[in-house]
Design a protein around this motif. Structure first.
Motif, PDB file in Angstrom:
ATOM      1  N   SER A  54      49.438  39.286  57.726  1.00 18.98           N
ATOM      2  CA  SER A  54      48.456  38.894  56.723  1.00 18.98           C
ATOM      3  C   SER A  54      48.119  40.083  55.829  1.00 18.98           C
ATOM      4  O   SER A  54      48.256  41.235  56.227  1.00 18.98           O
ATOM      5  CB  SER A  54      47.188  38.351  57.392  1.00 18.98           C
ATOM      6  N   ALA A  55      47.704  39.759  54.615  1.00 17.11           N
ATOM      7  CA  ALA A  55      47.362  40.796  53.651  1.00 17.11           C
ATOM      8  C   ALA A  55      46.435  40.214  52.596  1.00 17.11           C
ATOM      9  O   ALA A  55      46.325  38.987  52.454  1.00 17.11           O
ATOM     10  CB  ALA A  55      48.626  41.347  52.988  1.00 17.11           C
ATOM     11  N   ILE A  56      45.785  41.119  51.851  1.00 18.03           N
ATOM     12  CA  ILE A  56      45.011  40.718  50.684  1.00 18.03           C
ATOM     13  C   ILE A  56      45.517  41.505  49.483  1.00 18.03           C
ATOM     14  O   ILE A  56      46.036  42.599  49.619  1.00 18.03           O
ATOM     15  CB  ILE A  56      43.493  40.945  50.862  1.00 18.03           C
ATOM     16  N   VAL A  57      45.365  40.892  48.320  1.00 16.95           N
ATOM     17  CA  VAL A  57      45.692  41.544  47.056  1.00 16.95           C
ATOM     18  C   VAL A  57      44.533  41.276  46.112  1.00 16.95           C
ATOM     19  O   VAL A  57      44.159  40.127  45.890  1.00 16.95           O
ATOM     20  CB  VAL A  57      46.999  40.995  46.436  1.00 16.95           C
ATOM     21  N   GLU A  58      43.965  42.348  45.581  1.00 22.49           N
ATOM     22  CA  GLU A  58      42.906  42.197  44.582  1.00 22.49           C
ATOM     23  C   GLU A  58      43.522  42.436  43.214  1.00 22.49           C
ATOM     24  O   GLU A  58      44.243  43.414  43.012  1.00 22.49           O
ATOM     25  CB  GLU A  58      41.781  43.199  44.832  1.00 22.49           C
ATOM     26  N   PHE A  59      43.228  41.545  42.286  1.00 24.95           N
ATOM     27  CA  PHE A  59      43.807  41.673  40.952  1.00 24.95           C
ATOM     28  C   PHE A  59      42.834  41.178  39.891  1.00 24.95           C
ATOM     29  O   PHE A  59      41.880  40.461  40.179  1.00 24.95           O
ATOM     30  CB  PHE A  59      45.124  40.896  40.847  1.00 24.95           C
ATOM     31  N   VAL A  60      43.125  41.570  38.665  1.00 20.09           N
ATOM     32  CA  VAL A  60      42.443  41.034  37.490  1.00 20.09           C
ATOM     33  C   VAL A  60      43.540  40.576  36.536  1.00 20.09           C
ATOM     34  O   VAL A  60      44.431  41.355  36.177  1.00 20.09           O
ATOM     35  CB  VAL A  60      41.543  42.080  36.808  1.00 20.09           C
ATOM     36  N   ALA A  61      43.486  39.304  36.171  1.00 24.25           N
ATOM     37  CA  ALA A  61      44.416  38.748  35.189  1.00 24.25           C
ATOM     38  C   ALA A  61      43.607  38.402  33.939  1.00 24.25           C
ATOM     39  O   ALA A  61      42.535  37.801  34.030  1.00 24.25           O
ATOM     40  CB  ALA A  61      45.107  37.506  35.741  1.00 24.25           C
ATOM     41  N   ARG A  62      44.122  38.791  32.798  1.00 23.79           N
ATOM     42  CA  ARG A  62      43.468  38.482  31.533  1.00 23.79           C
ATOM     43  C   ARG A  62      44.226  37.346  30.858  1.00 23.79           C
ATOM     44  O   ARG A  62      45.448  37.292  30.905  1.00 23.79           O
ATOM     45  CB  ARG A  62      43.438  39.715  30.630  1.00 23.79           C
ATOM     46  N   TYR A  63      43.460  36.429  30.242  1.00 20.62           N
ATOM     47  CA  TYR A  63      44.079  35.303  29.559  1.00 20.62           C
ATOM     48  C   TYR A  63      43.168  34.821  28.434  1.00 20.62           C
ATOM     49  O   TYR A  63      42.016  35.221  28.326  1.00 20.62           O
ATOM     50  CB  TYR A  63      44.381  34.163  30.539  1.00 20.62           C
ATOM     51  N   ARG A  64      43.727  33.970  27.591  1.00 17.97           N
ATOM     52  CA  ARG A  64      42.974  33.406  26.468  1.00 17.97           C
ATOM     53  C   ARG A  64      43.149  31.888  26.500  1.00 17.97           C
ATOM     54  O   ARG A  64      44.242  31.378  26.691  1.00 17.97           O
ATOM     55  CB  ARG A  64      43.510  33.966  25.149  1.00 17.97           C
ATOM     56  N   VAL A  65      42.035  31.189  26.305  1.00 17.94           N
ATOM     57  CA  VAL A  65      42.041  29.732  26.203  1.00 17.94           C
ATOM     58  C   VAL A  65      41.185  29.350  25.010  1.00 17.94           C
ATOM     59  O   VAL A  65      40.042  29.805  24.904  1.00 17.94           O
ATOM     60  CB  VAL A  65      41.474  29.061  27.489  1.00 17.94           C
ATOM     61  N   GLY A  66      41.746  28.550  24.121  1.00 18.80           N
ATOM     62  CA  GLY A  66      40.985  28.117  22.955  1.00 18.80           C
ATOM     63  C   GLY A  66      40.458  29.275  22.127  1.00 18.80           C
ATOM     64  O   GLY A  66      39.360  29.203  21.585  1.00 18.80           O
TER      65      GLY A  66
END
Length: 126
Positions: A54-66
């Motif tokens: 088992s493992a964890i991954v912390e991330f930040v994803a940037r996106y645009r909607v509308g």
């Protein structure tokens, strides 16, 4: 993690489903639907082995909607079975430093099209 992010960017539903653990996998994912985000970038903040499989991954994803920029900050949980890593679920840290488990903002975008409001967001170790 990066491969699942890429699958969201490229709208590869089969890969997203294949790398999602069966216990939490939605019936379908529509990464290229009417409200599909325009993905802008991924930052993996940390990855930690939490057990032998088992493992964890912390991330930040940037996106645009509308036309509005958004960010998805998640701590994803993964398990390894038969040599493959599977995304299980995630927690979403708040500005106060606490976490809230549940549906991610990206999953909320897709929930109406999938018919599965309990679906989680992206994530994969690797």
């Amino acid at each position: 993690m990066r491969s699942r992010y890429s699958a969201y960017v490229l709208a590869i539903e089969a890969y997203l489903l294949a790398t999602w653990h069966p216990s939490t996998r939605p019936a379908q994912v529509d990464p290229d639907g009417a409200l599909a985000p325009q993905w802008l970038g991924l930052q993996v903040r940390r990855h930690v082995t939490t057990g032998p499989q088992s493992a964890i991954v912390e991330f930040v994803a940037r996106y645009r909607v509308g036309g509005r920029a958004q960010r998805l900050h998640e701590v994803s949980h993964f398990v390894q079975q038969a040599g493959r890593w599977y995304y299980v679920d995630g927690e979403f840290p708040t500005a106060t430093g606490k976490s809230s488990a549940g549906k991610s903002p990206a999953a909320a975008l897709h929930a109406g099209r999938k018919g599965n409001a309990s679906a989680k967001s992206t994530g994969e170790r690797q």
